[in-house]
Design a protein around this motif. Structure first.
Motif, mmCIF file in Angstrom:
data_model
loop_
_atom_site.group_PDB
_atom_site.id
_atom_site.type_symbol
_atom_site.label_atom_id
_atom_site.label_comp_id
_atom_site.label_asym_id
_atom_site.label_seq_id
_atom_site.Cartn_x
_atom_site.Cartn_y
_atom_site.Cartn_z
ATOM 1 N N ALA A 1 0.831 -1.206 0.000
ATOM 2 C CA ALA A 1 0.000 0.000 0.000
ATOM 3 C C ALA A 1 0.864 1.254 0.000
ATOM 4 N N GLY A 2 0.315 2.309 -0.572
ATOM 5 C CA GLY A 2 0.956 3.618 -0.497
ATOM 6 C C GLY A 2 1.889 3.891 -1.657
ATOM 7 N N CYS A 3 1.905 5.145 -2.089
ATOM 8 C CA CYS A 3 2.818 5.561 -3.143
ATOM 9 C C CYS A 3 3.112 7.040 -2.963
ATOM 10 N N ASN A 4 4.343 7.420 -3.262
ATOM 11 C CA ASN A 4 4.762 8.819 -3.146
ATOM 12 C C ASN A 4 4.617 9.582 -4.457
ATOM 13 N N LEU A 5 4.042 8.941 -5.483
ATOM 14 C CA LEU A 5 3.792 9.601 -6.768
ATOM 15 C C LEU A 5 2.316 9.502 -7.123
ATOM 16 N N ARG A 6 1.896 10.334 -8.073
ATOM 17 C CA ARG A 6 0.529 10.294 -8.596
ATOM 18 C C ARG A 6 0.599 10.430 -10.123
ATOM 19 N N CYS A 7 0.976 9.353 -10.779
ATOM 20 C CA CYS A 7 1.153 9.384 -12.226
ATOM 21 C C CYS A 7 -0.197 9.522 -12.930
ATOM 22 N N SER A 8 -0.211 10.249 -14.025
ATOM 23 C CA SER A 8 -1.457 10.535 -14.735
ATOM 24 C C SER A 8 -2.117 9.268 -15.261
ATOM 25 N N TRP A 9 -1.327 8.251 -15.612
ATOM 26 C CA TRP A 9 -1.875 7.030 -16.192
ATOM 27 C C TRP A 9 -1.844 5.847 -15.218
ATOM 28 N N CYS A 10 -1.742 6.124 -13.934
ATOM 29 C CA CYS A 10 -1.619 5.056 -12.929
ATOM 30 C C CYS A 10 -2.737 4.034 -13.074
ATOM 31 N N ASP A 11 -2.365 2.742 -13.107
ATOM 32 C CA ASP A 11 -3.362 1.681 -13.223
ATOM 33 C C ASP A 11 -3.516 0.882 -11.931
ATOM 34 N N THR A 12 -2.885 1.345 -10.859
ATOM 35 C CA THR A 12 -3.038 0.673 -9.562
ATOM 36 C C THR A 12 -3.340 1.686 -8.459
ATOM 37 N N VAL B 1 9.429 -13.994 -7.386
ATOM 38 C CA VAL B 1 8.706 -13.146 -6.437
ATOM 39 C C VAL B 1 8.772 -11.708 -6.942
ATOM 40 N N THR B 2 7.609 -11.047 -6.995
ATOM 41 C CA THR B 2 7.553 -9.644 -7.410
ATOM 42 C C THR B 2 6.980 -8.811 -6.276
ATOM 43 N N LEU B 3 7.784 -7.870 -5.791
ATOM 44 C CA LEU B 3 7.334 -6.911 -4.780
ATOM 45 C C LEU B 3 6.970 -5.631 -5.508
ATOM 46 N N THR B 4 5.718 -5.216 -5.380
ATOM 47 C CA THR B 4 5.235 -4.101 -6.171
ATOM 48 C C THR B 4 4.328 -3.226 -5.336
ATOM 49 N N GLY B 5 3.654 -2.287 -5.975
ATOM 50 C CA GLY B 5 2.800 -1.383 -5.223
ATOM 51 C C GLY B 5 1.809 -0.691 -6.129
ATOM 52 N N GLY B 6 1.583 0.558 -5.775
ATOM 53 C CA GLY B 6 2.269 1.377 -4.805
ATOM 54 C C GLY B 6 3.785 1.444 -5.006
ATOM 55 N N GLU B 7 4.432 1.790 -3.909
ATOM 56 C CA GLU B 7 5.894 1.872 -3.886
ATOM 57 C C GLU B 7 6.426 1.028 -2.734
ATOM 58 N N PRO B 8 6.948 -0.173 -3.040
ATOM 59 C CA PRO B 8 7.386 -1.075 -1.961
ATOM 60 C C PRO B 8 8.520 -0.533 -1.109
ATOM 61 N N LEU B 9 9.412 0.270 -1.683
ATOM 62 C CA LEU B 9 10.593 0.710 -0.933
ATOM 63 C C LEU B 9 10.281 1.775 0.115
ATOM 64 N N GLN B 10 9.052 2.256 0.172
ATOM 65 C CA GLN B 10 8.709 3.195 1.233
ATOM 66 C C GLN B 10 8.100 2.489 2.451
ATOM 67 N N HIS C 1 12.074 -9.722 -7.731
ATOM 68 C CA HIS C 1 11.993 -8.470 -8.481
ATOM 69 C C HIS C 1 11.357 -7.412 -7.596
ATOM 70 N N ILE C 2 12.017 -6.271 -7.478
ATOM 71 C CA ILE C 2 11.470 -5.131 -6.751
ATOM 72 C C ILE C 2 11.064 -4.088 -7.777
ATOM 73 N N GLU C 3 9.765 -3.887 -7.935
ATOM 74 C CA GLU C 3 9.265 -2.894 -8.885
ATOM 75 C C GLU C 3 9.144 -1.561 -8.156
ATOM 76 N N THR C 4 10.060 -0.639 -8.463
ATOM 77 C CA THR C 4 10.107 0.641 -7.767
ATOM 78 C C THR C 4 9.942 1.782 -8.767
ATOM 79 N N ASN C 5 9.355 2.881 -8.296
ATOM 80 C CA ASN C 5 8.901 3.919 -9.224
ATOM 81 C C ASN C 5 9.971 4.907 -9.666
ATOM 82 N N GLY C 6 11.198 4.752 -9.194
ATOM 83 C CA GLY C 6 12.283 5.616 -9.638
ATOM 84 C C GLY C 6 12.458 6.884 -8.835
ATOM 85 N N ALA C 7 11.554 7.116 -7.872
ATOM 86 C CA ALA C 7 11.641 8.312 -7.037
ATOM 87 C C ALA C 7 12.334 8.051 -5.703
ATOM 88 N N VAL C 8 12.660 6.789 -5.433
ATOM 89 C CA VAL C 8 13.338 6.413 -4.189
ATOM 90 C C VAL C 8 14.766 5.993 -4.526
#
Length: 222
Positions: free
Chosen positions: A28-39, A69-78, A98-105
């Motif tokens: 849960a949770g994300c530090n971004l709000r992308c215009s095309w976010c699908d989650t 194993v895929t860790l995703t979100g949201g932003e898992p690293l937060q 696999h850690i799917e991270t949004n590039g802002a962390v």
């Protein structure tokens, strides 16, 4: 504790193990709000959150019998206790993580704390149409390793040109895996293919999201 939105087994729809089974943990949770976010359901408060320990999640992954194993979100690293989970997973060399991270962390501290080769970072670089490019951690472009991935989600020709610029500026295709992923509602995949040909982008891969081809895009748990 770790805040989990959902856990499920499905095909890995994108990335280095696309088409293989994977165990997904969506945080849960994300530090971004992308215009095309699908989650958006991972951060907009519409979905119930489960609080779990790293040990609980690791045990559930092992009980599944799934290797990827895929860790995703949201932003898992937060997530506050994500390092504990990473250490548990990294110590198990039967798993590929696999850690799917949004590039802002900044991933540096996580790499240093958990340098295992079975932990792969899949970093987004948010392009102009996302509205989030100014949030990108440019240091990550230097920290990337050969087994890691940079993913560019492309929704316009402006996005495409920026992605090409970054791939060349940082020599990313020589230093890591690079994927171009079209937002198909806004840009045709063949536009990316023609640009890859024109720019001679060796080692860059076009990525079509299998889960959105196989299932309705709004379906969860796939």
């Amino acid at each position: 504790m770790l805040s989990v939105i959902e856990q499920f087994i499905s095909l890995d729809g994108e990335g280095p193990t696309a088409g293989e089974l994977a165990y997904f943990v969506r945080f849960a949770g994300c530090n971004l709000r992308c215009s095309w976010c699908d989650t958006a359901y991972s951060w907009d408060g519409t979905t119930q959150i489960q609080e779990k320990t790293a040990q609980q999640i690791y045990a559930e992954i092992k009980a599944s019998g799934i290797r990827n194993v895929t860790l995703t979100g949201g932003e898992p690293l937060q997530q506050q206790d994500i390092s504990q989970l990473l250490q548990l997973l990294a110590a198990d060399d039967t798993l590929l993580v696999h850690i799917e991270t949004n590039g802002a962390v900044d991933i540096t501290s996580f790499q240093q704390a958990c340098p295992a080769e079975n932990v792969i970072y899949i970093l987004d670089y948010k392009l102009p149409s996302s509205g989030m490019e100014e949030k990108m951690c440019l240091h990550n472009l230097q920290q990337i390793r050969r087994q890691d991935v940079y993913k560019f989600v492309i929704a316009s020709e402006k996005d495409l040109n920026r992605a090409i610029e970054l791939v060349k500026q940082y020599e990313l295709a020589e230093r890591c895996q690079v994927f171009f992923s079209p937002v198909r509602e806004f840009i045709e995949p063949l536009v990316l293919v023609e640009a890859m040909k024109a720019q001679c982008l060796n080692k860059v891969r076009l990525q079509l999201q299998l889960h959105k081809i196989l299932w309705p895009k709004e379906m969860r748990g796939v």
